[in-house]
Design a protein around this motif. Structure first.
Motif, PDB file in Angstrom:
ATOM      1  N   ARG A   1     -59.128  33.890  15.130  1.00 35.04           N
ATOM      2  CA  ARG A   1     -58.353  33.680  16.365  1.00 35.04           C
ATOM      3  C   ARG A   1     -58.806  32.418  17.089  1.00 35.04           C
ATOM      4  NH1 ARG A   1     -58.856  39.392  16.752  1.00 35.04           N
ATOM      5  NH2 ARG A   1     -60.601  39.224  18.215  1.00 35.04           N
ATOM      6  N   ARG A   2     -60.101  32.178  17.075  1.00 37.24           N
ATOM      7  CA  ARG A   2     -60.614  30.980  17.743  1.00 37.24           C
ATOM      8  C   ARG A   2     -60.155  29.709  17.037  1.00 37.24           C
ATOM      9  NH1 ARG A   2     -66.884  32.882  18.966  1.00 37.24           N
ATOM     10  NH2 ARG A   2     -66.422  34.026  20.903  1.00 37.24           N
ATOM     11  N   CYS A   3     -60.025  29.795  15.727  1.00 39.09           N
ATOM     12  CA  CYS A   3     -59.640  28.615  14.941  1.00 39.09           C
ATOM     13  C   CYS A   3     -58.152  28.339  15.013  1.00 39.09           C
ATOM     14  CB  CYS A   3     -60.069  28.802  13.483  1.00 39.09           C
ATOM     15  SG  CYS A   3     -61.858  28.682  13.253  1.00 39.09           S
ATOM     16  N   GLU A   4     -57.404  29.155  15.716  1.00 40.26           N
ATOM     17  CA  GLU A   4     -55.979  28.899  15.852  1.00 40.26           C
ATOM     18  C   GLU A   4     -55.698  27.746  16.802  1.00 40.26           C
ATOM     19  OE1 GLU A   4     -54.459  33.463  15.026  1.00 40.26           O
ATOM     20  OE2 GLU A   4     -54.098  32.515  16.948  1.00 40.26           O
ATOM     21  N   VAL A   5     -56.684  27.338  17.562  1.00 35.99           N
ATOM     22  CA  VAL A   5     -56.500  26.187  18.432  1.00 35.99           C
ATOM     23  C   VAL A   5     -56.271  24.959  17.561  1.00 35.99           C
ATOM     24  CG1 VAL A   5     -57.576  24.734  20.180  1.00 35.99           C
ATOM     25  CG2 VAL A   5     -57.965  27.205  20.199  1.00 35.99           C
ATOM     26  N   GLY A   6     -55.151  24.289  17.752  1.00 31.91           N
ATOM     27  CA  GLY A   6     -54.831  23.147  16.889  1.00 31.91           C
ATOM     28  C   GLY A   6     -53.771  22.281  17.510  1.00 31.91           C
ATOM     29  N   PRO A   7     -53.242  21.332  16.771  1.00 38.43           N
ATOM     30  CA  PRO A   7     -52.221  20.423  17.296  1.00 38.43           C
ATOM     31  C   PRO A   7     -50.943  21.166  17.641  1.00 38.43           C
ATOM     32  CG  PRO A   7     -52.488  20.154  14.922  1.00 38.43           C
ATOM     33  CD  PRO A   7     -53.596  21.043  15.375  1.00 38.43           C
ATOM     34  N   SER A   8     -50.167  20.589  18.512  1.00 43.73           N
ATOM     35  CA  SER A   8     -48.990  21.274  19.049  1.00 43.73           C
ATOM     36  C   SER A   8     -47.921  21.545  18.009  1.00 43.73           C
ATOM     37  CB  SER A   8     -48.383  20.441  20.191  1.00 43.73           C
ATOM     38  OG  SER A   8     -48.015  19.157  19.708  1.00 43.73           O
ATOM     39  N   HIS A   9     -47.925  20.790  16.881  1.00 40.76           N
ATOM     40  CA  HIS A   9     -46.872  20.987  15.889  1.00 40.76           C
ATOM     41  C   HIS A   9     -47.195  22.126  14.928  1.00 40.76           C
ATOM     42  CE1 HIS A   9     -49.741  18.361  13.758  1.00 40.76           C
ATOM     43  NE2 HIS A   9     -49.323  18.970  12.670  1.00 40.76           N
ATOM     44  N   VAL A  10     -48.378  22.758  15.056  1.00 40.08           N
ATOM     45  CA  VAL A  10     -48.746  23.851  14.167  1.00 40.08           C
ATOM     46  C   VAL A  10     -48.157  25.145  14.704  1.00 40.08           C
ATOM     47  CG1 VAL A  10     -50.644  25.189  13.193  1.00 40.08           C
ATOM     48  CG2 VAL A  10     -50.870  22.728  13.433  1.00 40.08           C
ATOM     49  N   PHE A  11     -47.438  25.874  13.841  1.00 36.28           N
ATOM     50  CA  PHE A  11     -46.788  27.100  14.286  1.00 36.28           C
ATOM     51  C   PHE A  11     -47.254  28.330  13.520  1.00 36.28           C
ATOM     52  CE2 PHE A  11     -43.793  25.273  17.145  1.00 36.28           C
ATOM     53  CZ  PHE A  11     -43.502  24.022  16.649  1.00 36.28           C
ATOM     54  N   LEU A  12     -47.430  28.227  12.218  1.00 35.16           N
ATOM     55  CA  LEU A  12     -47.652  29.401  11.386  1.00 35.16           C
ATOM     56  C   LEU A  12     -49.134  29.676  11.164  1.00 35.16           C
ATOM     57  CD1 LEU A  12     -44.935  28.874   8.648  1.00 35.16           C
ATOM     58  CD2 LEU A  12     -44.830  30.357  10.646  1.00 35.16           C
ATOM     59  N   PHE A  13     -49.510  30.960  11.304  1.00 37.15           N
ATOM     60  CA  PHE A  13     -50.864  31.392  11.030  1.00 37.15           C
ATOM     61  C   PHE A  13     -50.799  32.658  10.187  1.00 37.15           C
ATOM     62  CE2 PHE A  13     -51.123  29.078  15.020  1.00 37.15           C
ATOM     63  CZ  PHE A  13     -52.133  28.175  14.740  1.00 37.15           C
ATOM     64  N   SER A  14     -51.841  32.878   9.410  1.00 37.01           N
ATOM     65  CA  SER A  14     -51.851  34.049   8.533  1.00 37.01           C
ATOM     66  C   SER A  14     -52.477  35.235   9.231  1.00 37.01           C
ATOM     67  CB  SER A  14     -52.616  33.738   7.234  1.00 37.01           C
ATOM     68  OG  SER A  14     -53.944  33.363   7.519  1.00 37.01           O
ATOM     69  N   ASP A  15     -51.952  36.402   8.956  1.00 35.00           N
ATOM     70  CA  ASP A  15     -52.471  37.671   9.452  1.00 35.00           C
ATOM     71  C   ASP A  15     -52.900  38.474   8.227  1.00 35.00           C
ATOM     72  OD1 ASP A  15     -52.962  40.187  10.450  1.00 35.00           O
ATOM     73  OD2 ASP A  15     -51.163  40.274  11.697  1.00 35.00           O
TER      74      ASP A  15
END
Length: 380
Positions: free
Chosen positions: A25-39
């Protein structure tokens, strides 16, 4: 205050699962164009669990879990058969970056590869991920190798039309293995254990497309039509889900409006993903895409549309994804995809772990790509 050194060890589910989820969850911080994350749905090693040999390592600093990395090993085709180690899932806490944690994790994973007689290590990253490229290429001596495209197509509410001139049929695992070994056995990164891939419970099957009327003679006495295509389907949603991590206000508004429109006008061919934008969803991955013949691209198009229509009846599946090497550019336009969601230049980097293979890497990266690239669905 005296600080402890970075400690790298194997992942222990009973100790690390909750802390690893916090790290993700902490590593989800990223550039504004990033949308998809894995669950990963409570299984942090789900993406490597189906590989022949795998490991996850975690890094601790002052008793805090601050990093993680995953690796898998298999035998594939390069110039000849080679044992390769795949690196994925490198995570370092945003609060502990620039401390050498990422480098330490990669070095420990490489040591595990070397202990298992691996010839080459490789990894994939976004071409514009400067931090990752700087770590692997500039610091760890990985070489830029291939730039495949990741093509993503959202599943729409209505079926896609398939040409009546094309016939599509499913083949069994034994016949699929025969076709892959015969026609794709020399493809880069073709897995020696393709039978294990095809027989995996997540592999939904293999389909072939040819001109209507040629099905009965397909493969008879080793003969094949002038034009045909094949692909296999992997249910990645059976391992992990994707979800929207960050999105602009416009996407939030579009999601809500889409739900209203979809209910009011069922005839609109609306992507079902956009009607439930922030809920975790699954996806199908197309692998082993192969075509023979001058006009076989229309068979590829028909197969992709067939899989899209399969995905429509799977309530969990919201996307159909495939990945193709640069050599396959001639067929890319015939694979349905949204440029907004797709990545047209992913980046694969490779490193020789044995001195006798260094020149082989140089040769592979110097010459233009002349073969298709096989993307193993177990590593997606």
């Amino acid at each position: 205050m005296e600080f402890e050194e970075i400690k790298v060890r194997s992942y222990d589910g009973s100790l690390d699962r909750a802390r690893l989820e916090l790290l993700e969850r902490r590593c989800e911080v990223g550039p504004s164009h990033v949308f998809l994350f894995s669950d990963t749905m409570g299984d942090p090693i789900c993406r490597i669990r189906n590989s022949p040999l795998y490991i996850m390592l975690v890094a601790e600093l002052n008793h805090e879990l601050v990093g993680a990395i995953q690796g898998s090993i298999k035998v594939v085709t390069l110039k000849d058969l080679a044992k390769v180690g795949y690196i994925l899932g490198l995570r370092v806490s945003p609060f502990h970056r620039r401390k050498g944690i990422g480098s330490s994790l990669v070095h420990h994973l490489e040591e595990w590869f070397v202990g298992n007689q691996v010839d080459y290590a490789y990894m994939a990253t976004e071409k514009d991920n400067n931090a990752s490229v700087n770590l692997f290429v500039n610091k760890l001596q990985y070489v830029k190798f291939r730039t495949p495209a990741i093509l993503i197509h959202p599943v729409k509410s209505r079926p896609l039309k398939i040409s009546s001139k094309v016939e599509i049929f499913k083949i069994n695992e034994e016949n699929a293995e025969y076709l892959y070994r015969r026609f794709m056995g020399l493809t880069e990164f073709f897995p020696a254990d393709i039978d294990k891939v095809l027989g995996n419970k997540l592999s939904l099957g293999t389909w072939v497309a040819c001109e209507r009327g040629e099905h009965a003679q397909f493969g008879q006495n080793g003969n094949f039509p002038s034009n045909w295509a094949m692909l296999s389907v992997w249910n990645s949603g059976g391992l992990f889900k994707l979800r929207i991590g960050k999105a602009p206000v416009s996407c939030l508004m579009y999601s809500e409006v889409s739900k209203v429109i979809d209910k009011a006008f069922a005839c609109f061919n609306m992507p079902t993903l956009l009607c439930s934008l922030f809920e975790p969803f699954g996806f199908y991955f197309l692998y082993g895409v192969h075509q023979e013949g001058e006009v076989s691209r229309k068979m590829v198009r028909a197969l992709c549309r067939y899989v899209h229509n399969m995905a429509r009846v799977d309530v969990d599946c919201k996307m159909v994804v495939t990945e193709l090497g640069r050599y396959d550019e001639r067929v890319r336009p015939h694979i349905p995809h949204w440029r907004m969601l797709s990545c047209l230049e992913d980046l694969w980097c490779i490193k020789a772990l044995k001195s006798e293979h260094i020149e082989s890497v140089n040769e592979l990266t110097r010459i233009p790509q002349t073969k298709p690239l096989f993307v193993d669905p177990r590593e997606v």
